[in-house]
Design a protein around this motif. Structure first.
Motif, mmCIF file in Angstrom:
data_model
loop_
_atom_site.group_PDB
_atom_site.id
_atom_site.type_symbol
_atom_site.label_atom_id
_atom_site.label_comp_id
_atom_site.label_asym_id
_atom_site.label_seq_id
_atom_site.Cartn_x
_atom_site.Cartn_y
_atom_site.Cartn_z
ATOM 1 N N MET A 37 1.039 1.146 59.755
ATOM 2 C CA MET A 37 0.442 0.199 58.810
ATOM 3 C C MET A 37 1.424 -0.902 58.429
ATOM 4 N N LEU A 38 2.669 -0.526 58.159
ATOM 5 C CA LEU A 38 3.677 -1.505 57.756
ATOM 6 C C LEU A 38 4.013 -2.454 58.903
ATOM 7 N N LYS A 40 1.997 -3.306 61.412
ATOM 8 C CA LYS A 40 0.849 -4.189 61.598
ATOM 9 C C LYS A 40 0.777 -5.203 60.454
ATOM 10 N N ASN A 41 1.129 -4.772 59.276
ATOM 11 C CA ASN A 41 1.085 -5.618 58.087
ATOM 12 C C ASN A 41 2.103 -6.759 58.162
ATOM 13 N N SER A 42 3.256 -6.497 58.752
ATOM 14 C CA SER A 42 4.300 -7.520 58.796
ATOM 15 C C SER A 42 3.908 -8.689 59.690
ATOM 16 N N ARG A 44 0.868 -9.933 59.893
ATOM 17 C CA ARG A 44 -0.264 -10.652 59.302
ATOM 18 C C ARG A 44 0.222 -11.773 58.383
ATOM 19 N N LYS A 46 0.458 -13.804 54.874
ATOM 20 C CA LYS A 46 0.690 -13.222 53.556
ATOM 21 C C LYS A 46 -0.596 -12.844 52.827
ATOM 22 N N ARG A 49 -2.402 -9.505 54.206
ATOM 23 C CA ARG A 49 -1.705 -8.218 54.228
ATOM 24 C C ARG A 49 -2.375 -7.200 53.309
ATOM 25 N N LEU A 50 -2.151 -5.938 53.646
ATOM 26 C CA LEU A 50 -2.657 -4.857 52.810
ATOM 27 C C LEU A 50 -1.794 -4.734 51.560
ATOM 28 N N THR A 51 -2.411 -4.433 50.450
ATOM 29 C CA THR A 51 -1.659 -4.185 49.228
ATOM 30 C C THR A 51 -1.223 -2.724 49.212
ATOM 31 N N ARG A 54 -4.238 -0.544 48.623
ATOM 32 C CA ARG A 54 -5.087 -0.385 49.809
ATOM 33 C C ARG A 54 -4.439 0.581 50.809
ATOM 34 N N MET A 55 -3.126 0.493 50.973
ATOM 35 C CA MET A 55 -2.422 1.437 51.855
ATOM 36 C C MET A 55 -2.579 2.859 51.335
#
Length: 63
Positions: A37-38, A40-42, A44, A46, A49-51, A54-55
């Protein structure tokens, strides 16, 4: 500050103390999913991104 902290400063002269856990007992089973998740989030933008909430919800859904 606690008395123990003050004693450490007086005895050793150190003013900065760190504590690092070697093992994260609560994260262990979900570490791989969280790392994915982290990662994939990096990539995206700003606003996309997932909060943290949400994670947490996604990890909670995994069990």
């Amino acid at each position: 500050m606690s008395q123990k902290t003050v004693r450490k400063v007086i005895r050793f002269g150190a003013t900065e103390f760190t504590y690092e856990r070697i093992v994260q007992p609560r994260i262990g089973p979900w570490r791989d999913a969280l790392d994915r998740m982290l990662a994939k989030n990096s990539g995206r933008p700003k606003r996309g991104r997932l909060t943290r909430i949400r994670m947490f919800q996604e990890l909670h859904a995994l069990g």
